[in-house]
Design a protein around this motif. Structure first.
Motif, PDB file in Angstrom:
ATOM      1  N   VAL A  69      14.377 -11.921   6.954  1.00 23.44           N
ATOM      2  CA  VAL A  69      13.884 -10.719   6.265  1.00 23.44           C
ATOM      3  C   VAL A  69      14.582  -9.462   6.787  1.00 23.44           C
ATOM      4  CG1 VAL A  69      11.855  -9.254   5.911  1.00 23.44           C
ATOM      5  CG2 VAL A  69      11.667 -11.734   5.637  1.00 23.44           C
ATOM      6  N   ARG A  70      14.722  -9.344   8.100  1.00 24.17           N
ATOM      7  CA  ARG A  70      15.420  -8.170   8.652  1.00 24.17           C
ATOM      8  C   ARG A  70      16.861  -8.118   8.141  1.00 24.17           C
ATOM      9  NH1 ARG A  70      11.198  -6.847   8.893  1.00 24.17           N
ATOM     10  NH2 ARG A  70       9.812  -6.517  10.662  1.00 24.17           N
ATOM     11  N   PHE A  71      17.457  -9.283   7.990  1.00 23.51           N
ATOM     12  CA  PHE A  71      18.817  -9.400   7.467  1.00 23.51           C
ATOM     13  C   PHE A  71      18.864  -8.911   6.022  1.00 23.51           C
ATOM     14  CE2 PHE A  71      22.340 -12.762   6.623  1.00 23.51           C
ATOM     15  CZ  PHE A  71      23.340 -11.843   6.865  1.00 23.51           C
ATOM     16  N   ALA A  72      17.965  -9.412   5.187  1.00 19.20           N
ATOM     17  CA  ALA A  72      17.937  -9.042   3.773  1.00 19.20           C
ATOM     18  C   ALA A  72      17.660  -7.557   3.588  1.00 19.20           C
ATOM     19  CB  ALA A  72      16.886  -9.866   3.035  1.00 19.20           C
ATOM     20  N   GLU A  73      16.832  -6.990   4.457  1.00 23.26           N
ATOM     21  CA  GLU A  73      16.499  -5.576   4.334  1.00 23.26           C
ATOM     22  C   GLU A  73      17.729  -4.690   4.451  1.00 23.26           C
ATOM     23  OE1 GLU A  73      11.872  -5.664   5.995  1.00 23.26           O
ATOM     24  OE2 GLU A  73      13.544  -5.222   7.368  1.00 23.26           O
ATOM     25  N   ARG A  74      18.704  -5.113   5.213  1.00 26.58           N
ATOM     26  CA  ARG A  74      19.947  -4.340   5.343  1.00 26.58           C
ATOM     27  C   ARG A  74      20.696  -4.278   4.007  1.00 26.58           C
ATOM     28  NH1 ARG A  74      20.932  -1.267  10.005  1.00 26.58           N
ATOM     29  NH2 ARG A  74      19.446  -2.039  11.550  1.00 26.58           N
ATOM     30  N   TYR A  75      20.783  -5.397   3.320  1.00 26.78           N
ATOM     31  CA  TYR A  75      21.428  -5.433   2.002  1.00 26.78           C
ATOM     32  C   TYR A  75      20.641  -4.609   0.984  1.00 26.78           C
ATOM     33  CZ  TYR A  75      22.048  -7.360  -2.718  1.00 26.78           C
ATOM     34  OH  TYR A  75      22.201  -7.510  -4.068  1.00 26.78           O
ATOM     35  N   LEU A  76      19.334  -4.794   0.950  1.00 22.83           N
ATOM     36  CA  LEU A  76      18.518  -4.074  -0.028  1.00 22.83           C
ATOM     37  C   LEU A  76      18.521  -2.571   0.244  1.00 22.83           C
ATOM     38  CD1 LEU A  76      15.545  -6.586  -0.287  1.00 22.83           C
ATOM     39  CD2 LEU A  76      17.413  -6.241  -1.934  1.00 22.83           C
ATOM     40  N   CYS A  91      30.895  -0.704   5.308  1.00 26.22           N
ATOM     41  CA  CYS A  91      31.087  -2.122   4.993  1.00 26.22           C
ATOM     42  C   CYS A  91      30.746  -2.447   3.545  1.00 26.22           C
ATOM     43  CB  CYS A  91      30.266  -2.989   5.940  1.00 26.22           C
ATOM     44  SG  CYS A  91      28.468  -2.727   5.835  1.00 26.22           S
ATOM     45  N   TRP A  92      29.817  -1.686   2.939  1.00 25.51           N
ATOM     46  CA  TRP A  92      29.381  -1.953   1.568  1.00 25.51           C
ATOM     47  C   TRP A  92      30.140  -1.143   0.524  1.00 25.51           C
ATOM     48  CZ3 TRP A  92      26.936  -6.078   0.225  1.00 25.51           C
ATOM     49  CH2 TRP A  92      26.067  -6.704   1.133  1.00 25.51           C
ATOM     50  N   ARG A  93      30.833  -0.097   0.925  1.00 24.70           N
ATOM     51  CA  ARG A  93      31.485   0.771  -0.057  1.00 24.70           C
ATOM     52  C   ARG A  93      32.481   0.034  -0.956  1.00 24.70           C
ATOM     53  NH1 ARG A  93      32.700   5.297   4.397  1.00 24.70           N
ATOM     54  NH2 ARG A  93      30.524   5.755   4.913  1.00 24.70           N
ATOM     55  N   PRO A  94      33.337  -0.854  -0.427  1.00 22.86           N
ATOM     56  CA  PRO A  94      34.298  -1.514  -1.327  1.00 22.86           C
ATOM     57  C   PRO A  94      33.636  -2.287  -2.465  1.00 22.86           C
ATOM     58  CG  PRO A  94      34.972  -1.789   0.953  1.00 22.86           C
ATOM     59  CD  PRO A  94      33.587  -1.218   0.986  1.00 22.86           C
ATOM     60  N   LEU A  95      32.591  -3.065  -2.157  1.00 24.96           N
ATOM     61  CA  LEU A  95      31.948  -3.847  -3.218  1.00 24.96           C
ATOM     62  C   LEU A  95      31.344  -2.946  -4.280  1.00 24.96           C
ATOM     63  CD1 LEU A  95      31.031  -6.500  -4.439  1.00 24.96           C
ATOM     64  CD2 LEU A  95      29.011  -6.424  -2.955  1.00 24.96           C
ATOM     65  N   PHE A  96      30.660  -1.881  -3.875  1.00 26.69           N
ATOM     66  CA  PHE A  96      30.039  -0.998  -4.854  1.00 26.69           C
ATOM     67  C   PHE A  96      31.095  -0.202  -5.631  1.00 26.69           C
ATOM     68  CE2 PHE A  96      26.359  -2.066  -2.394  1.00 26.69           C
ATOM     69  CZ  PHE A  96      25.308  -1.985  -3.292  1.00 26.69           C
ATOM     70  N   ILE A 114      29.631 -11.068   1.242  1.00 25.03           N
ATOM     71  CA  ILE A 114      29.335 -11.875   2.423  1.00 25.03           C
ATOM     72  C   ILE A 114      29.990 -11.256   3.658  1.00 25.03           C
ATOM     73  CG2 ILE A 114      29.697 -14.129   3.510  1.00 25.03           C
ATOM     74  CD1 ILE A 114      29.536 -15.369   0.712  1.00 25.03           C
ATOM     75  N   ASN A 115      31.207 -10.758   3.507  1.00 22.44           N
ATOM     76  CA  ASN A 115      31.898 -10.093   4.617  1.00 22.44           C
ATOM     77  C   ASN A 115      31.093  -8.901   5.133  1.00 22.44           C
ATOM     78  OD1 ASN A 115      34.370  -9.088   6.208  1.00 22.44           O
ATOM     79  ND2 ASN A 115      34.040  -7.421   4.758  1.00 22.44           N
ATOM     80  N   ALA A 116      30.610  -8.067   4.222  1.00 19.86           N
ATOM     81  CA  ALA A 116      29.824  -6.894   4.626  1.00 19.86           C
ATOM     82  C   ALA A 116      28.535  -7.315   5.317  1.00 19.86           C
ATOM     83  CB  ALA A 116      29.514  -6.031   3.409  1.00 19.86           C
ATOM     84  N   HIS A 117      27.883  -8.299   4.745  1.00 21.27           N
ATOM     85  CA  HIS A 117      26.560  -8.677   5.229  1.00 21.27           C
ATOM     86  C   HIS A 117      26.627  -9.443   6.551  1.00 21.27           C
ATOM     87  CE1 HIS A 117      22.381  -8.556   4.554  1.00 21.27           C
ATOM     88  NE2 HIS A 117      22.206  -9.817   4.211  1.00 21.27           N
ATOM     89  N   ILE A 118      27.601 -10.359   6.666  1.00 24.13           N
ATOM     90  CA  ILE A 118      27.745 -11.109   7.907  1.00 24.13           C
ATOM     91  C   ILE A 118      28.425 -10.252   8.975  1.00 24.13           C
ATOM     92  CG2 ILE A 118      28.810 -13.118   9.006  1.00 24.13           C
ATOM     93  CD1 ILE A 118      26.585 -13.899   7.178  1.00 24.13           C
ATOM     94  N   GLY A 119      29.520  -9.595   8.580  1.00 23.10           N
ATOM     95  CA  GLY A 119      30.326  -8.883   9.556  1.00 23.10           C
ATOM     96  C   GLY A 119      29.634  -7.695  10.197  1.00 23.10           C
ATOM     97  N   ALA A 191      29.789 -11.847  14.697  1.00 20.57           N
ATOM     98  CA  ALA A 191      28.486 -11.208  14.523  1.00 20.57           C
ATOM     99  C   ALA A 191      27.565 -11.516  15.698  1.00 20.57           C
ATOM    100  CB  ALA A 191      27.842 -11.667  13.213  1.00 20.57           C
ATOM    101  N   TRP A 192      27.608 -12.753  16.189  1.00 14.99           N
ATOM    102  CA  TRP A 192      26.764 -13.107  17.327  1.00 14.99           C
ATOM    103  C   TRP A 192      27.193 -12.332  18.580  1.00 14.99           C
ATOM    104  CZ3 TRP A 192      22.205 -14.676  18.285  1.00 14.99           C
ATOM    105  CH2 TRP A 192      21.843 -15.171  19.537  1.00 14.99           C
ATOM    106  N   THR A 193      28.512 -12.241  18.792  1.00 14.19           N
ATOM    107  CA  THR A 193      29.014 -11.472  19.932  1.00 14.19           C
ATOM    108  C   THR A 193      28.609 -10.003  19.811  1.00 14.19           C
ATOM    109  OG1 THR A 193      30.899 -12.973  20.195  1.00 14.19           O
ATOM    110  CG2 THR A 193      31.100 -10.782  21.185  1.00 14.19           C
ATOM    111  N   ALA A 194      28.723  -9.445  18.606  1.00 11.91           N
ATOM    112  CA  ALA A 194      28.349  -8.041  18.382  1.00 11.91           C
ATOM    113  C   ALA A 194      26.859  -7.832  18.617  1.00 11.91           C
ATOM    114  CB  ALA A 194      28.730  -7.614  16.975  1.00 11.91           C
ATOM    115  N   ALA A 195      26.027  -8.782  18.193  1.00  8.78           N
ATOM    116  CA  ALA A 195      24.587  -8.663  18.395  1.00  8.78           C
ATOM    117  C   ALA A 195      24.255  -8.637  19.887  1.00  8.78           C
ATOM    118  CB  ALA A 195      23.857  -9.821  17.716  1.00  8.78           C
ATOM    119  N   ARG A 196      24.872  -9.514  20.647  1.00  8.66           N
ATOM    120  CA  ARG A 196      24.628  -9.545  22.090  1.00  8.66           C
ATOM    121  C   ARG A 196      25.096  -8.249  22.749  1.00  8.66           C
ATOM    122  NH1 ARG A 196      27.526 -14.220  24.579  1.00  8.66           N
ATOM    123  NH2 ARG A 196      26.292 -13.651  26.413  1.00  8.66           N
TER     124      ARG A 196
END
Length: 232
Positions: A69-76, A91-96, A114-119, A191-196
């Motif tokens: 849910v926290r993940f999805a909230e970023r996209y929404l 990260c989202w500007r190119p797609l939009f 997927i790149n924006a959301h995962i990366g 993404a995991w490294t960045a989160a840590r």
């Protein structure tokens, strides 16, 4: 491995709301819109996670759904910002920006999202979930890996379904070359490294802010490259 604390708010309600929002977007957007392409992909992922939770696929379903849910909230939140004409994360500007460009193929839109959301979003979502649950990132690693496995399997299906057929090799050759430069596995590991790193920097908000801004910009650049318009 230490598990997260039990949360009191029912998680099913939150994930149902996320799925309902994505289904509403799917119904409202034109099928060829690049955002619609990514939304369909992400809706399928979220529904797969929900089914996995229901069938006991996660050792800690509360933690898994909180991360989801926290993940999805970023996209929404990015969707809401675009609707309200507020600034979007880089990260989202190119797609939009290229969502309706005639030279951008559906597969490019799906992978750019997927790149924006995962990366970018996933690392921040891990930190968000840790704060919500009162745990360290290590306590979410199993859930992170399981969700990542679902994404990888879905990405393979997406490539098969959206890649042009053999009769379009003139287009598919540069498309294959372009998309071969990006890997979901590498993005997930980063993404995991960045989160840590962000969790370790939580006591230094200025440094964490700089780190996040640079991550956002780098992911946005990769997204722009993925959305390079191709000739007919």
């Amino acid at each position: 491995m230490a598990r997260c604390e039990q949360i009191s708010t029912p998680v099913d309600t939150a994930v149902d709301a996320v799925i309902a929002r994505m289904r509403a977007l799917d119904a409202a957007l034109p099928a060829r819109d690049g955002l619609a392409v990514f939304n369909r992909v992400y809706l399928a992922v979220t529904e797969a996670v929900d089914r996995c939770v229901d069938t006991g696929g996660f050792a800690d379903p509360g933690a898994a759904v909180t991360l989801d849910v926290r993940f999805a909230e970023r996209y929404l939140a990015a969707v809401d910002a675009a609707v309200d004409e507020r600034p979007l994360p880089a990260c989202w500007r190119p797609l939009f920006r290229f969502r309706r460009h005639p030279g951008v193929r559906p597969l490019q839109s799906a992978l750019a999202g997927i790149n924006a959301h995962i990366g970018h979003d996933l690392a921040l979502a891990v930190v968000d979930a840790c704060r919500t649950l009162g745990c360290e990132p290590a306590a979410l690693e199993d859930e992170f890996d399981r969700v990542g496995d679902l994404l990888v399997s879905l990405e393979e299906r997406i490539r098969e379904e959206l890649m042009p057929g053999l009769d379009l090799l003139r287009v598919a050759d540069p498309l294959t070359h372009l998309l071969g430069a990006w890997s979901l596995e590498r993005a997930r590991g980063a993404a995991w490294t960045a989160a840590r790193a962000l969790w370790a920097l939580r006591g230094m908000p200025d440094v964490a802010g700089e780190f996040t801004a640079h991550l956002d910009a780098a992911v946005g650049l990769a997204g722009r490259m993925l959305l390079t318009p191709l000739p007919d």
